[in-house]
Design a protein around this motif. Structure first.
Motif, short mmCIF file in Angstrom:
data_model
loop_
_atom_site.label_atom_id
_atom_site.label_comp_id
_atom_site.label_asym_id
_atom_site.label_seq_id
_atom_site.Cartn_x
_atom_site.Cartn_y
_atom_site.Cartn_z
N GLY A 225 0.94 -1.01 0.02
CA GLY A 225 -0.07 0.16 0.04
C GLY A 225 0.99 1.26 0.05
N ASN A 226 0.29 2.21 -0.51
CA ASN A 226 1.00 3.63 -0.32
C ASN A 226 1.11 4.04 0.99
OD1 ASN A 226 0.94 6.68 0.14
ND2 ASN A 226 1.51 6.55 -2.04
N THR A 227 2.42 4.21 1.54
CA THR A 227 2.61 4.55 3.00
C THR A 227 1.71 5.44 3.49
OG1 THR A 227 4.96 3.57 2.75
CG2 THR A 227 4.57 4.97 4.73
N GLU A 228 1.58 6.49 3.04
CA GLU A 228 0.82 7.60 3.40
C GLU A 228 -0.62 7.34 3.53
OE1 GLU A 228 1.46 10.48 5.03
OE2 GLU A 228 3.43 9.71 4.86
N VAL A 229 -1.25 6.48 2.67
CA VAL A 229 -2.85 6.21 2.64
C VAL A 229 -3.01 5.11 3.82
CG1 VAL A 229 -4.28 4.67 1.53
CG2 VAL A 229 -2.87 6.24 0.04
N LEU A 230 -1.89 4.31 3.97
CA LEU A 230 -2.03 3.54 5.35
C LEU A 230 -1.81 4.19 6.50
CD1 LEU A 230 -0.06 0.63 3.84
CD2 LEU A 230 -2.43 0.53 4.35
N LYS A 231 -1.07 5.29 6.61
CA LYS A 231 -0.90 6.03 7.72
C LYS A 231 -2.27 6.73 8.15
CE LYS A 231 1.94 9.53 9.77
NZ LYS A 231 3.31 10.58 9.61
N GLU A 232 -2.75 7.32 6.95
CA GLU A 232 -3.95 8.17 7.21
C GLU A 232 -5.24 7.38 7.41
OE1 GLU A 232 -3.97 11.68 7.55
OE2 GLU A 232 -1.84 11.81 7.31
N ASN A 233 -5.09 6.14 7.17
CA ASN A 233 -6.63 5.27 6.87
C ASN A 233 -6.07 3.99 7.47
OD1 ASN A 233 -8.33 7.24 5.13
ND2 ASN A 233 -6.25 7.01 4.23
N PRO A 234 -5.81 3.89 8.73
CA PRO A 234 -5.50 2.44 9.36
C PRO A 234 -6.44 1.38 9.32
CG PRO A 234 -5.67 4.11 10.98
CD PRO A 234 -5.58 4.94 10.01
N ALA A 235 -7.68 2.13 9.36
CA ALA A 235 -8.98 1.01 9.19
C ALA A 235 -8.73 0.21 7.87
CB ALA A 235 -10.10 1.90 9.24
N PHE A 236 -8.52 0.93 6.74
CA PHE A 236 -8.21 0.18 5.52
C PHE A 236 -7.18 -1.23 5.70
CE2 PHE A 236 -5.51 -0.20 1.59
CZ PHE A 236 -6.47 -1.11 0.75
N GLY A 237 -6.34 -1.11 6.34
CA GLY A 237 -5.37 -2.10 6.58
C GLY A 237 -5.78 -3.04 7.50
N LYS A 238 -6.54 -2.60 8.40
CA LYS A 238 -6.83 -3.51 9.45
C LYS A 238 -8.18 -4.41 8.97
CE LYS A 238 -6.19 -0.46 13.53
NZ LYS A 238 -7.08 0.48 14.53
N ALA A 239 -9.09 -3.91 8.26
CA ALA A 239 -10.07 -4.58 7.62
C ALA A 239 -9.60 -5.44 6.52
CB ALA A 239 -11.06 -3.60 6.85
N LEU A 240 -8.85 -5.37 5.69
CA LEU A 240 -8.00 -6.21 4.87
C LEU A 240 -7.51 -7.47 5.56
CD1 LEU A 240 -7.99 -6.69 1.53
CD2 LEU A 240 -5.82 -5.52 1.79
N THR A 241 -6.95 -7.06 6.51
CA THR A 241 -5.79 -8.02 7.15
C THR A 241 -6.83 -9.13 7.74
OG1 THR A 241 -4.07 -6.32 7.34
CG2 THR A 241 -4.19 -8.44 8.66
N GLY A 242 -7.80 -8.29 8.46
CA GLY A 242 -8.71 -9.16 9.24
C GLY A 242 -9.74 -10.10 8.32
N ALA A 243 -9.76 -9.79 7.18
CA ALA A 243 -10.71 -10.56 6.07
C ALA A 243 -9.77 -11.54 5.61
CB ALA A 243 -11.35 -9.70 5.17
N TRP A 244 -8.49 -11.16 5.27
CA TRP A 244 -7.68 -12.14 4.73
C TRP A 244 -7.57 -13.39 5.72
CZ3 TRP A 244 -5.38 -13.48 0.58
CH2 TRP A 244 -4.17 -14.57 0.40
N TYR A 245 -7.27 -12.93 6.83
CA TYR A 245 -7.11 -14.21 7.82
C TYR A 245 -8.22 -15.05 8.20
CZ TYR A 245 -2.17 -12.86 8.18
OH TYR A 245 -0.79 -12.55 7.96
N GLU A 246 -9.45 -14.69 7.88
CA GLU A 246 -10.47 -15.38 8.25
C GLU A 246 -10.78 -16.35 7.11
OE1 GLU A 246 -15.38 -14.83 8.33
OE2 GLU A 246 -14.27 -13.10 8.96
N ALA A 247 -10.22 -15.97 5.95
CA ALA A 247 -10.43 -16.74 4.87
C ALA A 247 -9.18 -18.01 4.99
CB ALA A 247 -10.13 -16.09 3.27
N LEU A 248 -8.11 -17.49 5.28
CA LEU A 248 -7.09 -18.40 5.57
C LEU A 248 -7.29 -19.30 6.67
CD1 LEU A 248 -4.01 -18.49 4.13
CD2 LEU A 248 -5.48 -16.73 3.59
N ALA A 249 -7.61 -19.06 7.76
CA ALA A 249 -8.47 -20.04 8.67
C ALA A 249 -9.24 -20.98 8.13
CB ALA A 249 -9.01 -19.19 9.96
N ALA A 250 -10.10 -20.63 7.34
CA ALA A 250 -10.98 -21.63 6.93
C ALA A 250 -9.98 -22.52 5.77
CB ALA A 250 -12.04 -21.11 5.84
#
Length: 361
Positions: A225-250
């Motif tokens: 991700g663009n570093t500044e986008v992630l810095k200004e919008n941590p919810a984006f990184g959190k949501a994508l990460t959470g969703a990813w690991y839910e699928a990987l757990a399955a």
């Protein structure tokens, strides 16, 4: 990622990087809608399932944002879109994060590691029985890609100085399998699955001389991700990460729990369950955020990034303005910097995986 040419021309990188720099303040502004791109590769396919299953929407809703997930037909095209700011995150090979957006001046963060190649990438020959026998011979591959990196590592680990001791011949990923099977003049090649499976099975004389299982962790696949986008919008990184690991757990759970994910992935990859298994078997997935944290913070990962940057500079992938290997700074997960600390353009960010591991997502 493994499904298209890995190196943009330096002029295109510089132009796109400059354009993004001019628009930087707008891109970095807080927002609630995000776009993520990925291309067809086994390590990225759970992203499509996230979209179709509703898992991604559930996590986006949790953080009050919207995430549009899209499959992009062209790998380099997807990175172009990221460089231009049209995508907020994109799936790439770790080396390409450095040689494309970072080398083009875009401050880029690796914030989600999906897997590493554990046998998907292969160096093969119809006539040689050892790496040493490749000296001064032609090796067909996608130049400046991870296949080029794999070849270099194979040569070095077998007592040779590197790719200067062979003659590399550039060929596209779309053509390499058919050319290898049809042309007797093509004796040696490096590529990745699914092409390598066809190349090996279709050529009885072919021997595997080296594969990525011999350099574990070095050919990694990540979302940047663009570093500044992630810095200004941590919810984006959190949501994508959470969703990813839910699928990987399955997937990790197996059985009926994994069935819908596996069915989706096989269909998207154009194969059946047996074909999917052959690809998963040679892919090391980080199934839990704790596993990702361990890898991203391991000192060995710093060594891998050092090897990647040295290879990339030696091949001219830092651009004409780079006079030495330290021209681009790479910040590792522990804050250590490889290269110029005043010009950090690639960051290994383990914070989202750590949140997941600590139950903070």
């Amino acid at each position: 990622m493994k499904f298209s040419f890995r190196a943009l021309t330096q002029s295109l990188i510089i132009t796109l990087g400059a354009s993004l720099a001019l628009a930087g303040s707008a891109i970095a502004a807080p927002k609630t809608s995000f776009k993520v791109g990925y291309t067809i590769y086994v390590g990225f396919m759970p992203m499509g399932y996230l979209k179709d299953s509703g898992i991604l929407k559930k996590w986006a809703d949790k953080y009050g944002i919207e995430i549009e997930m899209m499959a992009v037909n062209d790998y380099v095209g997807s990175i172009n879109q990221f460089i231009a700011g049209d995508l907020d995150a994109v799936g790439v090979a770790g080396m390409d994060a450095l040689t494309m957006p970072a080398a083009g001046g875009v401050d880029t963060s690796i914030f989600l590691i999906t897997d590493y190649s554990n046998g998907n990438d292969v160096l093969m020959s119809k006539s040689a029985s050892s790496i040493a026998e490749l000296k001064d011979k032609e090796v067909y591959l996608v130049e400046y890609s991870v296949s080029h990196y794999l070849l270099n590592r194979a040569l070095v680990l077998n007592g040779m100085s590197g790719v200067g001791e062979v003659k590399t011949v550039n060929i596209s990923d779309a053509d390499i399998a058919a050319a290898y099977l049809a042309n007797p003049d093509i004796q040696n090649a490096a590529a990745w699955k699914p092409m390598t499976a066809d190349m090996i099975s279709g050529s009885p004389d072919t021997k595997v001389l080296f594969d990525s299982a011999q350099i574990p962790g070095e050919i990694m696949d990540v979302f940047i991700g663009n570093t500044e986008v992630l810095k200004e919008n941590p919810a984006f990184g959190k949501a994508l990460t959470g969703a990813w690991y839910e699928a990987l757990a399955a997937i990790k759970a197996g059985g009926e729990t994994a069935k819908p994910v596996n069915e989706y992935m096989a269909s998207a990859l154009g194969t059946d369950q047996a074909g999917l298994k052959t690809q998963i078997d040679t892919t090391f997935f980080f199934y839990t955020p704790a596993e990702a944290v361990t890898f991203l913070t391991d000192a060995k990962t710093g060594t891998i990034m050092d090897d990647i940057r040295k290879f990339s500079f030696d091949r001219g992938l830092f651009g004409q303005g780079a006079t030495n290997v330290d021209a681009i700074g790479i910040e590792l997960a522990d804050g250590t910097v490889l290269g110029d600390p005043a010009n950090i353009k690639l960051r290994v960010d383990a914070s989202y995986a750590k949140l997941g591991a600590d139950g903070g997502l």
